[in-house]
Structure formats: C-alpha cells, structure tokens
Design a protein around this motif. Structure first.
Motif, PDB file in Angstrom:
ATOM      1  N   ASN A 271       0.843  -1.188   0.000  1.00  0.00           N
ATOM      2  CA  ASN A 271       0.000   0.000   0.000  1.00  0.00           C
ATOM      3  C   ASN A 271       0.886   1.249   0.000  1.00  0.00           C
ATOM      4  N   ARG A 272       0.481   2.257  -0.747  1.00  0.00           N
ATOM      5  CA  ARG A 272       1.254   3.502  -0.757  1.00  0.00           C
ATOM      6  C   ARG A 272       0.381   4.634  -1.281  1.00  0.00           C
ATOM      7  N   PHE A 273       0.771   5.842  -0.934  1.00  0.00           N
ATOM      8  CA  PHE A 273       0.199   7.017  -1.574  1.00  0.00           C
ATOM      9  C   PHE A 273       1.017   7.291  -2.835  1.00  0.00           C
ATOM     10  N   THR A 274       0.350   7.646  -3.912  1.00  0.00           N
ATOM     11  CA  THR A 274       1.045   7.811  -5.173  1.00  0.00           C
ATOM     12  C   THR A 274       0.778   9.178  -5.788  1.00  0.00           C
ATOM     13  N   GLY A 275       1.647   9.540  -6.701  1.00  0.00           N
ATOM     14  CA  GLY A 275       1.512  10.763  -7.474  1.00  0.00           C
ATOM     15  C   GLY A 275       2.171  10.546  -8.827  1.00  0.00           C
ATOM     16  N   TRP A 276       2.103  11.522  -9.695  1.00  0.00           N
ATOM     17  CA  TRP A 276       2.542  11.267 -11.066  1.00  0.00           C
ATOM     18  C   TRP A 276       4.047  11.074 -11.192  1.00  0.00           C
ATOM     19  N   TRP A 277       4.822  11.473 -10.177  1.00  0.00           N
ATOM     20  CA  TRP A 277       6.271  11.285 -10.281  1.00  0.00           C
ATOM     21  C   TRP A 277       6.698   9.875  -9.885  1.00  0.00           C
ATOM     22  N   SER A 278       5.772   9.068  -9.376  1.00  0.00           N
ATOM     23  CA  SER A 278       6.077   7.655  -9.135  1.00  0.00           C
ATOM     24  C   SER A 278       5.597   6.783 -10.294  1.00  0.00           C
ATOM     25  N   HIS A 279       5.092   7.431 -11.345  1.00  0.00           N
ATOM     26  CA  HIS A 279       4.613   6.732 -12.543  1.00  0.00           C
ATOM     27  C   HIS A 279       5.769   6.519 -13.523  1.00  0.00           C
ATOM     28  N   ASN A 280       5.659   5.493 -14.317  1.00  0.00           N
ATOM     29  CA  ASN A 280       6.623   5.160 -15.372  1.00  0.00           C
ATOM     30  C   ASN A 280       7.106   6.414 -16.100  1.00  0.00           C
ATOM     31  N   LYS A 281       8.429   6.621 -16.113  1.00  0.00           N
ATOM     32  CA  LYS A 281       8.988   7.839 -16.712  1.00  0.00           C
ATOM     33  C   LYS A 281       8.712   7.928 -18.212  1.00  0.00           C
ATOM     34  N   PHE A 285       4.023  11.520 -19.282  1.00  0.00           N
ATOM     35  CA  PHE A 285       3.380  12.672 -19.890  1.00  0.00           C
ATOM     36  C   PHE A 285       2.301  12.289 -20.913  1.00  0.00           C
ATOM     37  N   ASN A 286       1.956  11.003 -20.955  1.00  0.00           N
ATOM     38  CA  ASN A 286       0.794  10.618 -21.753  1.00  0.00           C
ATOM     39  C   ASN A 286      -0.496  11.043 -21.069  1.00  0.00           C
ATOM     40  N   MET A 287      -0.393  11.297 -19.779  1.00  0.00           N
ATOM     41  CA  MET A 287      -1.449  11.905 -18.957  1.00  0.00           C
ATOM     42  C   MET A 287      -2.649  11.000 -18.673  1.00  0.00           C
ATOM     43  N   ARG A 288      -3.120  10.250 -19.640  1.00  0.00           N
ATOM     44  CA  ARG A 288      -4.377   9.517 -19.448  1.00  0.00           C
ATOM     45  C   ARG A 288      -4.182   8.020 -19.214  1.00  0.00           C
ATOM     46  N   ASP A 289      -2.928   7.586 -19.101  1.00  0.00           N
ATOM     47  CA  ASP A 289      -2.656   6.169 -18.842  1.00  0.00           C
ATOM     48  C   ASP A 289      -2.978   5.816 -17.391  1.00  0.00           C
ATOM     49  N   ASP A 290      -3.302   4.553 -17.168  1.00  0.00           N
ATOM     50  CA  ASP A 290      -3.448   4.072 -15.799  1.00  0.00           C
ATOM     51  C   ASP A 290      -2.080   4.108 -15.111  1.00  0.00           C
ATOM     52  N   PHE A 291      -2.128   4.154 -13.797  1.00  0.00           N
ATOM     53  CA  PHE A 291      -0.888   4.272 -13.020  1.00  0.00           C
ATOM     54  C   PHE A 291       0.015   3.075 -13.259  1.00  0.00           C
ATOM     55  N   ASP A 292       1.275   3.361 -13.558  1.00  0.00           N
ATOM     56  CA  ASP A 292       2.289   2.329 -13.809  1.00  0.00           C
ATOM     57  C   ASP A 292       3.474   2.640 -12.902  1.00  0.00           C
ATOM     58  N   GLU A 298      12.185   5.225  -6.042  1.00  0.00           N
ATOM     59  CA  GLU A 298      11.539   6.229  -6.885  1.00  0.00           C
ATOM     60  C   GLU A 298      10.033   6.047  -6.942  1.00  0.00           C
ATOM     61  N   GLY A 299       9.570   4.840  -6.712  1.00  0.00           N
ATOM     62  CA  GLY A 299       8.148   4.546  -6.774  1.00  0.00           C
ATOM     63  C   GLY A 299       7.347   5.124  -5.633  1.00  0.00           C
ATOM     64  N   TRP A 300       8.023   5.811  -4.707  1.00  0.00           N
ATOM     65  CA  TRP A 300       7.321   6.492  -3.613  1.00  0.00           C
ATOM     66  C   TRP A 300       7.272   8.011  -3.821  1.00  0.00           C
ATOM     67  N   GLN A 301       7.790   8.491  -4.942  1.00  0.00           N
ATOM     68  CA  GLN A 301       7.727   9.924  -5.221  1.00  0.00           C
ATOM     69  C   GLN A 301       6.272  10.350  -5.449  1.00  0.00           C
ATOM     70  N   LEU A 302       6.019  11.631  -5.258  1.00  0.00           N
ATOM     71  CA  LEU A 302       4.689  12.161  -5.507  1.00  0.00           C
ATOM     72  C   LEU A 302       4.700  13.213  -6.610  1.00  0.00           C
TER      73      LEU A 302
END
Length: 424
Positions: A271-281, A285-292, A298-302
C-alpha cells in the motif's frame, strides 16, 4: 585508538597533519561583529554552506531565466531527471544501492509515506516501538498514525527506555521488550543516531531482532546521514528516512532522503500514496494512462521536485563523493576523541559526557551535561564565540564536523568553556 596531548601547539600540529583540512576553506564560516570566525559546532542542526552551492543554484536560475519551461529537457542538467544526479552519491553516503534511494519531500513527510506502506496494523498487532527520548517529530508522527488507524496513541506506543540513572539505551532491554511484546508490535521505528545523547545504534542488530518477531523496521537517520556509516542495505531495514540540511549541508528546510530496501523494490502490492512522479517515466506525460508504478525508492515519489533545493544538495553531495565516508568518519573519531580528552583533562567533576565513550557508537557529537547548570551557561558560551546547541533540560550539544571543523576549533572551545566554568 588515538592518544592525545595538551597545549595549543599540539592542536596546530593535528591541523597540519589533517588530510581534510583544506575542505574548511570551501565553506562559508559565520563571523562575529568584528569579522572573526565563530567556532561553529551546530552541524547537527544546520550544516554550513559550501561555497560552491551558489554556483550550482545560480546555474539553474540562469537556465530558468534563459530557457523557461524548456529547462525541463534542455541544458546541461535538464530538470526532469535532475533527481537522478543525486542518487549515486546519496546511496554511497547512506550505504545503499541506487535503486534503494531517492531524494524527495521533507523528513517527516517521508516518514509518513513510509508508514503508509510499512505500518500495516491489525487488531492484535498494531503497536509501534520507539526509543523513549525519540526526536519529537518522530513521536508525533507515530502517534498520529496510530490515531489515523483508530488506535489509542498512548497505549499503542511502546518505549525502549534507558535504565534509571543512565542516559544510553541497552540492547538487552530491547530484547526483553520484544520477548514480552513482539507479537503485538507492527513497527519498530528508531532514530539511527539519537539527537540528544548522540548514541549511534546498531541498525543491523535492531532490524534482525524486529524481523525475528515479524515486525517491520525503519530508522530516522536525520542525525546519521553524512555523519556515520549507516550501511542501510546491509542493515536489512525495511526503510529509512533522513534530512539533508544537517551534516549534508543543503540549506535550511531542504529536501530529504528516503531508503526502501531492494527486497521491496518490485512489490506492487505494498500500500502507498502515489503521485505522477512515481509513474513510469516513459509514459508519464501521456497523462491519461493508468498508473504504472516505478520500481525501487523512486516509486514512492509524488510530485516533480524543487530544482533549486536539489541543486544545493547536489553541490554538497559532489563534495561528499570526492571525500568519501571512510575519510570523514576517521577524522570524526579523532575530533571527538580529542574533544573528549580535553574535557576530561579539565578535571571538573561537574562535567558529564552522556554520549557513548566508544567511538564506534557515536558520530561527530558530544553531549555535555554540567551539574546544576542551566541555559545561562550556553548563553555565555555563545557570547564567547561558540555556536552550539542547547537541548533541554541540561545538555550542551556540540558537533565537530570533519568537513569544516578544525582541531583548533575544539581546542579553543574547551579553553572558552574552562574560563566560563572557572568564573561561576
């Protein structure tokens, strides 16, 4: 072990033989109203500014001025991957693998993010063990996590306490606590180096003990990062957090660091809190993809990081990368050993050093108790040109930092303290 001598000439000799002596000139040393350098012993509150910091920060200011938004992808140090420039040196500082380390957020924010993932209470196993004199922010954080999960914050905290009349904590007492309450404890969260006593804990021993009883184990290394050899990967701890404005000289309120052991690097079930900076680099910037989720710490960045703060951290870490923790800790042992020797030679029975005597169990810190003294003693020391910390109720905390403090600093501090004590 080192042997020391008394006298001004010996202090000068130590400085002349110090292989790190030239680094002092690379820092901005505060001065008094006469332009004379102060004796700065508060590196465990705020480290001094490296002179190169201004250059690093100004470079990013210039890129912002000339490139605007294009600075994210253009220039010598594009901002989008800028945090990656810090990872290798930071990992070396804390004894971790690059995949286990990220610079992000601030200290207590990172602690909460880690507890979201690693404090997973149940009705029978929900308690959190901390040291009795933990840094206040740690205590506030764990108490609020208990409340958040619906538990009583007082009943849910188990304290590892020192024995009556003693300042330091004993591992045998921790083992006794775990034997009695191990199946109730969900998380052990200890300050890697205690802010008050300077006691540097055996992180590996604590982690192994906690894991033996099925607990998660984390450390607040605010007073350890850049100070001692933390060896976080080898410790086996699940996570650790630290700030960078103390021994890592990144400036007031600067960003913090976070460690997540590589065994958790690819566990997407945590379990974690997420934000776009923990998403696949690659697809961020595709913006509409599901969280990856990104693997590793790095996967804990927000959020995207503040570059100006990171530039200051990078300046200091580049210096650390050139020096290395081994050289720093060797000088640290010499500085504190010399400091301890001079205090003992005062022959003043009112002085008590509560920091461990074993150099392997402390960093560049001595916490000094003076019998029947109050903050007026600290005030007099400050007026005499020594910047140290006062920690309630009765401790003067001094940190002779190996990058910029000299043996002469230590000698003059003790001489000034001697005058003040003799003038009681």
């Amino acid at each position: 072990m080192f042997s020391y001598k008394l006298g001004l000439e010996y202090a000068k000799e130590l400085d002349q033989n110090d292989v790190l002596a030239t680094y002092r000139k690379q820092f901005c040393i505060p001065t008094n109203e006469h332009g004379e350098p102060l004796i700065y012993m508060t590196g465990n509150s705020l480290g001094l500014q490296p002179k190169i910091t201004k250059t690093y920060v100004e470079k990013e200011l210039n890129d912002w001025a000339t490139l605007g938004v294009e600075g994210h992808t253009q220039g010598e140090t594009p901002w989008l991957p800028y945090h990656e420039l810090l990872t290798k040196n930071m990992a070396k500082v804390v004894g971790a693998k690059p995949i286990e380390v990220v610079v992000m957020n601030t200290l207590t924010t990172n602690l909460h993010l880690m507890m979201v993932s690693f404090y997973r209470p149940t009705t029978s196993r929900y308690k959190i063990l901390i040291e009795s004199d933990a840094f206040p922010s740690d205590r506030y954080a764990v108490e609020s996590q208990l409340r958040h999960h619906g538990f009583d914050e007082k009943e849910g905290v188990i304290l590892w306490q020192s024995r009556e009349g003693e300042a330091l904590l004993c591992y045998e007492d921790l083992e006794t606590i775990m034997a009695a309450h191990g199946d109730e404890i969900a998380l052990i969260m200890i300050g890697g180096v205690n802010y008050y006593t300077g006691q540097y804990f055996d992180l590996k021993r604590i982690a192994q003990l906690g894991h033996k009883y099925g607990c998660m184990v984390g450390f607040d290394c605010a007073h350890g990062a850049g100070n001692v050899n933390l060896n976080l990967h080898d410790s086996g701890a699940d996570f650790a957090v630290w700030c960078t404005y103390k021994y890592l000289n990144s400036g007031p309120g600067s960003l913090a660091g976070c460690f997540v052991h590589e065994r958790h690097a690819y566990n997407k079930e945590l379990n974690r809190f997420t934000g776009w900076w923990s998403h696949n680099k690659q697809t961020r910037f595709n913006m509409r993809d599901d969280f990856d989720q990104l693997p590793g710490a790095e996967g804990w960045q927000l959020s995207n990081p503040p570059i100006l703060s990171m530039a200051a951290i990078r300046a200091s870490l580049d210096m650390f990368g050139g020096v290395g923790m081994h050289a720093l800790t060797e000088k640290s042992k010499q500085l504190t050993g010399y400091f301890e020797f001079l205090l003992q030679q005062l022959g003043d029975h009112t002085i008590n050093i509560i920091t461990p005597k074993n150099p392997e169990e402390r960093g560049c810190q001595l916490s000094i108790q003076v019998m029947n003294a109050d903050k007026r003693l600290h005030t007099k020391l400050t007026k005499a040109g020594v910047l140290s910390d006062w920690r309630e109720p009765d401790v003067i905390r001094c940190a002779p930092v190996p990058l910029y403090n000299s043996f002469m600093d230590v000698y003059l501090l003790v001489e000034k303290l001697k005058v003040i004590l003799n003038d009681k």
